[in-house]
Motif scaffolding. Structure first.
Motif, PDB file in Angstrom:
ATOM      1  N   ASP A   1       1.758   5.581  -3.723  1.00  0.00           N
ATOM      2  CA  ASP A   1       1.891   7.017  -4.070  1.00  0.00           C
ATOM      3  C   ASP A   1       3.156   7.619  -3.467  1.00  0.00           C
ATOM      4  O   ASP A   1       3.637   8.642  -3.938  1.00  0.00           O
ATOM      5  CB  ASP A   1       0.652   7.787  -3.587  1.00  0.00           C
ATOM      6  CG  ASP A   1       0.373   7.582  -2.100  1.00  0.00           C
ATOM      7  OD1 ASP A   1       0.673   8.480  -1.300  1.00  0.00           O
ATOM      8  OD2 ASP A   1      -0.139   6.493  -1.720  1.00  0.00           O
TER       9      ASP A   1
ATOM     10  N   GLY B   1      -0.113   1.064  11.007  1.00  0.00           N
ATOM     11  CA  GLY B   1       0.241   2.222  10.201  1.00  0.00           C
ATOM     12  C   GLY B   1       0.429   1.966   8.717  1.00  0.00           C
ATOM     13  O   GLY B   1       0.642   2.897   7.939  1.00  0.00           O
TER      14      GLY B   1
ATOM     15  N   VAL C   1      -4.467   3.736  -1.282  1.00  0.00           N
ATOM     16  CA  VAL C   1      -5.794   4.189  -0.859  1.00  0.00           C
ATOM     17  C   VAL C   1      -5.927   5.673  -1.186  1.00  0.00           C
ATOM     18  O   VAL C   1      -6.963   6.133  -1.646  1.00  0.00           O
ATOM     19  CB  VAL C   1      -6.000   3.956   0.648  1.00  0.00           C
ATOM     20  CG1 VAL C   1      -7.340   4.499   1.096  1.00  0.00           C
ATOM     21  CG2 VAL C   1      -5.888   2.475   0.985  1.00  0.00           C
ATOM     22  N   LYS C   2      -4.839   6.389  -0.979  1.00  0.00           N
ATOM     23  CA  LYS C   2      -4.857   7.835  -1.181  1.00  0.00           C
ATOM     24  C   LYS C   2      -5.214   8.196  -2.624  1.00  0.00           C
ATOM     25  O   LYS C   2      -6.031   9.077  -2.856  1.00  0.00           O
ATOM     26  CB  LYS C   2      -3.482   8.409  -0.823  1.00  0.00           C
ATOM     27  CG  LYS C   2      -3.512   9.907  -0.619  1.00  0.00           C
ATOM     28  CD  LYS C   2      -2.171  10.410  -0.145  1.00  0.00           C
ATOM     29  CE  LYS C   2      -2.203  11.924   0.007  1.00  0.00           C
ATOM     30  NZ  LYS C   2      -0.874  12.453   0.312  1.00  0.00           N
TER      31      LYS C   2
ATOM     32  N   ASN D   1       0.850  -1.199   0.000  1.00  0.00           N
ATOM     33  CA  ASN D   1       0.000   0.000   0.000  1.00  0.00           C
ATOM     34  C   ASN D   1       0.890   1.255   0.000  1.00  0.00           C
ATOM     35  O   ASN D   1       2.098   1.164   0.178  1.00  0.00           O
ATOM     36  CB  ASN D   1      -0.918  -0.027   1.226  1.00  0.00           C
ATOM     37  CG  ASN D   1      -1.920   1.119   1.233  1.00  0.00           C
ATOM     38  OD1 ASN D   1      -2.438   1.514   0.186  1.00  0.00           O
ATOM     39  ND2 ASN D   1      -2.182   1.660   2.412  1.00  0.00           N
ATOM     40  N   LYS D   2       0.273   2.387  -0.207  1.00  0.00           N
ATOM     41  CA  LYS D   2       0.953   3.699  -0.222  1.00  0.00           C
ATOM     42  C   LYS D   2       1.963   3.800  -1.368  1.00  0.00           C
ATOM     43  O   LYS D   2       3.017   4.424  -1.205  1.00  0.00           O
ATOM     44  CB  LYS D   2       1.657   3.986   1.118  1.00  0.00           C
ATOM     45  CG  LYS D   2       0.757   3.855   2.355  1.00  0.00           C
ATOM     46  CD  LYS D   2       1.367   4.507   3.566  1.00  0.00           C
ATOM     47  CE  LYS D   2       0.603   4.166   4.822  1.00  0.00           C
ATOM     48  NZ  LYS D   2       1.116   4.834   6.031  1.00  0.00           N
TER      49      LYS D   2
ATOM     50  N   GLY E   1      -1.830   0.874   6.680  1.00  0.00           N
ATOM     51  CA  GLY E   1      -3.039   1.253   5.938  1.00  0.00           C
ATOM     52  C   GLY E   1      -4.115   0.184   5.873  1.00  0.00           C
ATOM     53  O   GLY E   1      -4.991   0.239   5.011  1.00  0.00           O
ATOM     54  N   LYS E   2      -4.121  -0.755   6.817  1.00  0.00           N
ATOM     55  CA  LYS E   2      -5.134  -1.805   6.814  1.00  0.00           C
ATOM     56  C   LYS E   2      -6.547  -1.233   6.996  1.00  0.00           C
ATOM     57  O   LYS E   2      -7.455  -1.585   6.245  1.00  0.00           O
ATOM     58  CB  LYS E   2      -4.847  -2.831   7.919  1.00  0.00           C
ATOM     59  CG  LYS E   2      -3.527  -3.576   7.731  1.00  0.00           C
ATOM     60  CD  LYS E   2      -3.270  -4.556   8.859  1.00  0.00           C
ATOM     61  CE  LYS E   2      -3.154  -3.913  10.228  1.00  0.00           C
ATOM     62  NZ  LYS E   2      -2.025  -2.962  10.364  1.00  0.00           N
ATOM     63  N   SER E   3      -6.695  -0.349   7.987  1.00  0.00           N
ATOM     64  CA  SER E   3      -8.026   0.239   8.229  1.00  0.00           C
ATOM     65  C   SER E   3      -8.489   0.999   7.003  1.00  0.00           C
ATOM     66  O   SER E   3      -9.653   0.899   6.595  1.00  0.00           O
ATOM     67  CB  SER E   3      -7.992   1.214   9.408  1.00  0.00           C
ATOM     68  OG  SER E   3      -7.467   0.592  10.532  1.00  0.00           O
ATOM     69  N   SER E   4      -7.567   1.759   6.415  1.00  0.00           N
ATOM     70  CA  SER E   4      -7.916   2.562   5.242  1.00  0.00           C
ATOM     71  C   SER E   4      -8.362   1.662   4.096  1.00  0.00           C
ATOM     72  O   SER E   4      -9.344   1.949   3.410  1.00  0.00           O
ATOM     73  CB  SER E   4      -6.715   3.402   4.794  1.00  0.00           C
ATOM     74  OG  SER E   4      -6.182   4.121   5.880  1.00  0.00           O
TER      75      SER E   4
HETATM   76  P1  GDP Z   1      -3.409   0.573   9.951  1.00  0.00           P
HETATM   77  O1  GDP Z   1      -2.789   0.838  11.284  1.00  0.00           O
HETATM   78  O2  GDP Z   1      -2.660  -0.478   9.215  1.00  0.00           O
HETATM   79  O3  GDP Z   1      -4.859   0.249  10.023  1.00  0.00           O
HETATM   80  O4  GDP Z   1      -3.225   1.910   9.084  1.00  0.00           O
HETATM   81  P2  GDP Z   1      -4.274   3.090   8.804  1.00  0.00           P
HETATM   82  O5  GDP Z   1      -5.307   2.653   7.836  1.00  0.00           O
HETATM   83  O6  GDP Z   1      -4.752   3.623  10.118  1.00  0.00           O
HETATM   84  O7  GDP Z   1      -3.343   4.156   8.069  1.00  0.00           O
HETATM   85  C1  GDP Z   1      -2.228   4.755   8.695  1.00  0.00           C
HETATM   86  C2  GDP Z   1      -1.972   6.077   8.026  1.00  0.00           C
HETATM   87  O8  GDP Z   1      -1.582   5.901   6.670  1.00  0.00           O
HETATM   88  C3  GDP Z   1      -3.191   7.002   7.985  1.00  0.00           C
HETATM   89  O9  GDP Z   1      -2.754   8.313   8.275  1.00  0.00           O
HETATM   90  C4  GDP Z   1      -3.674   6.894   6.560  1.00  0.00           C
HETATM   91  O10 GDP Z   1      -4.342   8.060   6.130  1.00  0.00           O
HETATM   92  C5  GDP Z   1      -2.383   6.700   5.799  1.00  0.00           C
HETATM   93  N1  GDP Z   1      -2.579   5.977   4.531  1.00  0.00           N
HETATM   94  C6  GDP Z   1      -3.347   4.882   4.313  1.00  0.00           C
HETATM   95  N2  GDP Z   1      -3.282   4.525   3.027  1.00  0.00           N
HETATM   96  C7  GDP Z   1      -2.450   5.381   2.401  1.00  0.00           C
HETATM   97  C8  GDP Z   1      -1.954   5.507   1.055  1.00  0.00           C
HETATM   98  O11 GDP Z   1      -2.277   4.753   0.143  1.00  0.00           O
HETATM   99  N3  GDP Z   1      -1.060   6.513   0.818  1.00  0.00           N
HETATM  100  C9  GDP Z   1      -0.679   7.371   1.788  1.00  0.00           C
HETATM  101  N4  GDP Z   1       0.195   8.327   1.454  1.00  0.00           N
HETATM  102  N5  GDP Z   1      -1.119   7.288   3.051  1.00  0.00           N
HETATM  103  C10 GDP Z   1      -1.995   6.307   3.370  1.00  0.00           C
END
Ligand code: GDP
Ligand code: ZN
Length: 304
Positions: free
Chosen positions: A128, A181, A156-157, A125-126, A183-186
């Motif tokens: 970008d 962190g 996701v972004k 993920n990420k 991006g699982k939740s996202s």
């Molecule tokens: P989790 O702990 O794995 O569930 O991660 P989150 O979904 O809470 O995401 C952690 C951070 O990464 C958040 O601030 C999101 O907005 C950010 N994030 C998630 N997906 C992306 C992405 O594709 N690109 C970027 N740049 N940030 C992302």
């Protein structure tokens, strides 16, 4: 008696001795029923296929558990392995492009997944945040693909790669795992866009319950396929593996195991070691072999 005929169902959430069981009703619609377990039953988890009988109201009783194709286990507070979800087809291991994941971390997750018998796939993920779409990380992921592990790139972004992710999820029961962190939740929020769908996944009773944040929950994806998710599942890692499981977790080693000169070869410095020879020839990547060594060493020192 006061119970209807036996019907098939699937556990979509569990709360102690209570369960939500989903079944298809006469009109072909899925419906969730708060059920309890017969006294002689134990250890039902989300994803289990069950036989249940409906009471006069919406509730029911589970009378039998179906065979499990697979089970995901986690250590409980006392360190004992307990099943947390059943009948999974796929473990999606999520990494973020930034900070760049180490090969060793990817291998740790793959080994843990291989030990469950549930097919792993990698999600980066990420993307970008990747400089120019790749570099070393791209080469690394290519190597995992060459080993047979599916790799999905997503953002996701930028809403990138989500179609490919949907394709991987369709027709399967999957879990997302990975470090905090990444991006699982996202990703899950994006895949289950209708928040009402997630809330509606709980029966009336469980919505009133207090355990809703810790139990594993089964969600239906709009395009078919299911997601099972809970905080505990997301933290899935490399606990409780022995050296044999670690060795088995490196799938490209399989061809060479049993071919070392010494039957008890530990693949270190022994002469006639088939694994070391394969590394030397370039048939096994040295980075994977280094991961193998590191994981074994970390188990021996008793930590992760
Ligand atoms: P989790 O702990 O794995 O569930 O991660 P989150 O979904 O809470 O995401 C952690 C951070 O990464 C958040 O601030 C999101 O907005 C950010 N994030 C998630 N997906 C992306 C992405 O594709 N690109 C970027 N740049 N940030 C992302
Ligand atoms: Zn050897």
């Amino acid at each position: 008696g006061e119970f209807g005929p036996e019907r098939p169902g699937r556990v979509t959430a569990h709360f102690g001795r209570s369960l939500d069981v989903e079944a298809v009703d006469d009109s072909g619609e899925r419906h969730r029923h708060r059920c309890h377990m017969r006294a002689n039953m134990d250890g039902l988890v989300t994803g289990d296929r069950v036989v249940w009988r409906q009471a006069n109201d919406d509730s029911g009783v589970v009378v039998a558990r179906g065979e499990r194709d697979s089970v995901l286990e986690r250590p409980d507070a006392r360190g004992q392995l307990k099943p947390v979800a059943a009948n999974l087809d796929q473990i999606l291991i999520v990494f973020a492009a930034e900070p760049e994941p180490h090969a060793n971390l990817i291998d740790r997750y793959l080994v843990a997944a291989e030990a469950t018998g549930i097919a792993p796939a990698l999600v980066l993920n990420k993307v970008d945040l990747l400089p120019e779409r790749g570099g070393e990380l791209r080469d690394l992921l290519d190597r995992y693909e060459a080993l047979g592990y599916p790799v999905v790139l997503a953002s996701v972004k930028q809403q990138d790669g989500l179609d490919a992710l949907h394709q991987r999820l369709t027709g399967r029961t999957s879990v997302f795992v990975g470090q905090s962190g990444v991006g699982k939740s996202s990703l899950i929020d994006r895949l289950l866009p209708d928040h009402a769908l997630r809330i509606g996944a709980l029966s009336e009773d469980s919505r009133k319950g207090t355990h809703t944040t810790t139990t594993a929950m089964l969600y239906h994806l709009p395009a078919g396929g299911e997601l099972i998710d809970s905080p505990g599942i997301r933290e899935f890692g490399l606990t409780h593996l022995d050296a044999e499981q670690v060795t088995a977790g490196f799938i490209e080693f399989h061809d060479y195991l049993g071919r070392c000169r010494f039957r008890d070869c530990r693949h270190r410095e022994e002469p006639g070691c088939a694994l070391l020879a394969a590394v030397e020839r370039g048939d096994i990547h040295p980075q994977r072999f280094a991961s193998y060594r590191r994981i074994l060493a970390s188990l021996e020192s008793g930590g992760e």
